[in-house]
Design a protein around this motif. Structure first.
Motif, PDB file in Angstrom:
ATOM      1  N   GLN A 117       7.178 -10.851   2.929  1.00 48.96           N
ATOM      2  CA  GLN A 117       6.739  -9.503   3.316  1.00 48.96           C
ATOM      3  C   GLN A 117       7.057  -8.487   2.221  1.00 48.96           C
ATOM      4  O   GLN A 117       6.249  -7.612   1.921  1.00 48.96           O
ATOM      5  N   ARG A 118       8.269  -8.627   1.647  1.00 49.73           N
ATOM      6  CA  ARG A 118       8.623  -7.710   0.561  1.00 49.73           C
ATOM      7  C   ARG A 118       7.699  -7.890  -0.654  1.00 49.73           C
ATOM      8  O   ARG A 118       7.308  -6.922  -1.290  1.00 49.73           O
ATOM      9  N   GLY A 119       7.353  -9.127  -0.950  1.00 48.28           N
ATOM     10  CA  GLY A 119       6.455  -9.387  -2.080  1.00 48.28           C
ATOM     11  C   GLY A 119       5.072  -8.799  -1.857  1.00 48.28           C
ATOM     12  O   GLY A 119       4.478  -8.192  -2.751  1.00 48.28           O
ATOM     13  N   VAL A 120       4.557  -8.984  -0.623  1.00 54.97           N
ATOM     14  CA  VAL A 120       3.240  -8.423  -0.309  1.00 54.97           C
ATOM     15  C   VAL A 120       3.274  -6.899  -0.392  1.00 54.97           C
ATOM     16  O   VAL A 120       2.359  -6.254  -0.914  1.00 54.97           O
ATOM     17  N   ALA A 121       4.349  -6.303   0.113  1.00 55.40           N
ATOM     18  CA  ALA A 121       4.469  -4.842   0.065  1.00 55.40           C
ATOM     19  C   ALA A 121       4.535  -4.341  -1.376  1.00 55.40           C
ATOM     20  O   ALA A 121       3.916  -3.324  -1.733  1.00 55.40           O
ATOM     21  N   LEU A 122       5.283  -5.056  -2.232  1.00 53.59           N
ATOM     22  CA  LEU A 122       5.394  -4.645  -3.632  1.00 53.59           C
ATOM     23  C   LEU A 122       4.054  -4.736  -4.352  1.00 53.59           C
ATOM     24  O   LEU A 122       3.661  -3.826  -5.097  1.00 53.59           O
ATOM     25  N   ILE A 123       3.342  -5.830  -4.095  1.00 55.76           N
ATOM     26  CA  ILE A 123       2.026  -5.986  -4.708  1.00 55.76           C
ATOM     27  C   ILE A 123       1.075  -4.888  -4.238  1.00 55.76           C
ATOM     28  O   ILE A 123       0.301  -4.319  -5.015  1.00 55.76           O
ATOM     29  N   SER A 124       1.141  -4.554  -2.940  1.00 56.87           N
ATOM     30  CA  SER A 124       0.288  -3.490  -2.395  1.00 56.87           C
ATOM     31  C   SER A 124       0.591  -2.151  -3.057  1.00 56.87           C
ATOM     32  O   SER A 124      -0.316  -1.391  -3.410  1.00 56.87           O
ATOM     33  N   VAL A 125       1.887  -1.862  -3.226  1.00 54.10           N
ATOM     34  CA  VAL A 125       2.276  -0.602  -3.863  1.00 54.10           C
ATOM     35  C   VAL A 125       1.779  -0.552  -5.305  1.00 54.10           C
ATOM     36  O   VAL A 125       1.232   0.463  -5.769  1.00 54.10           O
ATOM     37  N   LEU A 126       1.966  -1.655  -6.034  1.00 55.72           N
ATOM     38  CA  LEU A 126       1.502  -1.692  -7.424  1.00 55.72           C
ATOM     39  C   LEU A 126      -0.008  -1.534  -7.513  1.00 55.72           C
ATOM     40  O   LEU A 126      -0.526  -0.860  -8.416  1.00 55.72           O
ATOM     41  N   LEU A 127      -0.730  -2.146  -6.569  1.00 56.17           N
ATOM     42  CA  LEU A 127      -2.177  -2.038  -6.562  1.00 56.17           C
ATOM     43  C   LEU A 127      -2.619  -0.593  -6.298  1.00 56.17           C
ATOM     44  O   LEU A 127      -3.535  -0.076  -6.952  1.00 56.17           O
ATOM     45  N   ILE A 128      -1.950   0.041  -5.339  1.00 55.32           N
ATOM     46  CA  ILE A 128      -2.281   1.443  -5.033  1.00 55.32           C
ATOM     47  C   ILE A 128      -1.990   2.337  -6.220  1.00 55.32           C
ATOM     48  O   ILE A 128      -2.778   3.216  -6.572  1.00 55.32           O
ATOM     49  N   VAL A 129      -0.835   2.092  -6.886  1.00 55.80           N
ATOM     50  CA  VAL A 129      -0.489   2.891  -8.063  1.00 55.80           C
ATOM     51  C   VAL A 129      -1.528   2.701  -9.171  1.00 55.80           C
ATOM     52  O   VAL A 129      -1.952   3.663  -9.830  1.00 55.80           O
ATOM     53  N   ALA A 130      -1.963   1.471  -9.384  1.00 61.75           N
ATOM     54  CA  ALA A 130      -2.962   1.199 -10.413  1.00 61.75           C
ATOM     55  C   ALA A 130      -4.276   1.904 -10.095  1.00 61.75           C
ATOM     56  O   ALA A 130      -4.932   2.481 -10.988  1.00 61.75           O
TER      57      ALA A 130
END
Length: 358
Positions: free
Chosen positions: A42-55
């Motif tokens: 869950q933490r990994g998915v959340a981190l990837i989502s945040v990075l994607l949104i930032v990008a």
């Protein structure tokens, strides 16, 4: 048999545990490991989502900033172009005032010592550009439209004078026939001339004007005329709407004066232009050079048509203006023609022009 079944069950259980990713047979440890794995996932998915949104946000911001900079640059260019245009039109108004004032001060005489003829060094404007202004007396050059005059005797005399001018300048006289074919109304080419049939085979095709010249740049369209020959000719020729215009003896160059008649010669003409010229009238000139008696009706000491050259540079925007002005007898200045970007030739080169191939 019992031992075999127990062993089989233990093997299956071990296989299930391995497939479930659990290394221990302890049920409690299995549950804890599963929860930790899910939490990590869950933490990994959340981190990837945040990075994607930032990008995505960074890409959108970059696009918006790029578009904004483009809009700002476009407005700056438009503003600079409009500002340069207003400076050029202001220079035209200044020239009109100078010509009007000149007639009030000097009356019926025009010469190269008057204020309108003085060269102006390019000067800075608003600390972001330059402007250059100069006036040219169109009575001091050969009017190419004199070849189109209806009076045959005058037209023949104009052709002879153009031939003498070309000889004085070392330019191929073969330019005369194409020029006359360009301006006459018929479709019959002269010996060395060219009509529509020649020009329609070009890429892109075009036709002869079949009317008086509108601009000297039309010389570049003539068949068989070299650009370097035109460059030699341009300082000595001009285009005036009036085909019957006299030459001002006070402002004409030596080559133009010598072309007025084959009895004058370049030596006499250079003697005239080599000193300050302020002839009050033609009779005063004839008193010193009686060779001009035969062409008395073709020369004058007064000018009516002038050509203004203006170049304005503001930041990265440049406007060139060339205006033809007529000064009537009452002092009224009339605008006959206004061209932008037409064969502007400067007396002083700006530093930014040194690498230009003119």
């Amino acid at each position: 048999m019992i031992k075999w079944r127990v062993g089989k069950l233990l093997f299956i259980r071990a296989l299930v545990v391995r497939m479930a990713g659990v290394q221990s047979t302890d049920p409690g440890r299995h549950t804890a490991a599963t929860k930790r794995g899910q939490l990590h996932k869950q933490r990994g998915v959340a981190l990837i989502s945040v990075l994607l949104i930032v990008a995505i946000l960074m890409a959108l911001t970059t696009r918006l900033l790029s578009g904004h900079q483009l809009v700002v640059q476009r407005h700056q260019n438009t503003f600079g172009q409009n500002q340069a245009l207003q400076y050029a039109l202001g220079a035209e108004d200044l020239a009109r005032q100078v010509l009007f004032k000149d007639q009030q001060l000097s009356g019926e005489i025009d010469h190269l010592e008057e204020i309108w003829s003085q060269p102006i060094t390019p000067f800075a404007i608003d600390e972001s550009g330059f402007i250059e202004i100069r006036l040219r007396d169109l009575h001091g050059c050969f009017n190419l439209n004199s070849l189109t005059i209806q009076d045959k005797a005058k037209a023949d005399r104009a052709r002879t004078r153009l031939l003498l001018l070309l000889q004085n300048l070392g330019v191929n006289p073969g330019i005369i026939d194409p020029l006359m074919d360009w301006t006459d109304a018929d479709s019959e080419p002269r010996a060395s001339g060219a009509e529509d049939d020649n020009y329609l085979n070009r890429i892109p095709p075009y036709r002869t004007a079949n009317q008086p010249l509108y601009d000297v740049s039309e010389l570049y369209l003539l068949e068989g005329v070299e650009r370097d020959e035109i460059a030699l000719l341009l300082p000595h020729v001009c285009v005036i709407p009036d085909s019957d215009v006299k030459v001002n003896i006070n402002t004409a160059k030596a080559e133009v004066i010598a072309a007025l008649d084959n009895t004058i010669g370049i030596a006499v003409a250079e003697g005239i232009v080599g000193v300050e010229r302020r002839y009050q009238n033609v009779d005063e000139l004839i008193q010193s050079y009686d060779v001009f008696t035969a062409i008395k009706e073709d020369i004058t000491a007064q000018s009516r048509y002038f050509e203004l050259h203006v170049r304005v540079t503001v930041n990265d925007s440049t406007v060139t203006l060339r205006s033809t002005l007529e000064r009537e007898s009452g002092g009224t200045i009339r605008l006959l023609q206004r061209n932008f970007g037409k064969l502007f030739q400067m007396q002083t080169l700006f530093e930014s022009d040194l690498q230009d191939d003119v």
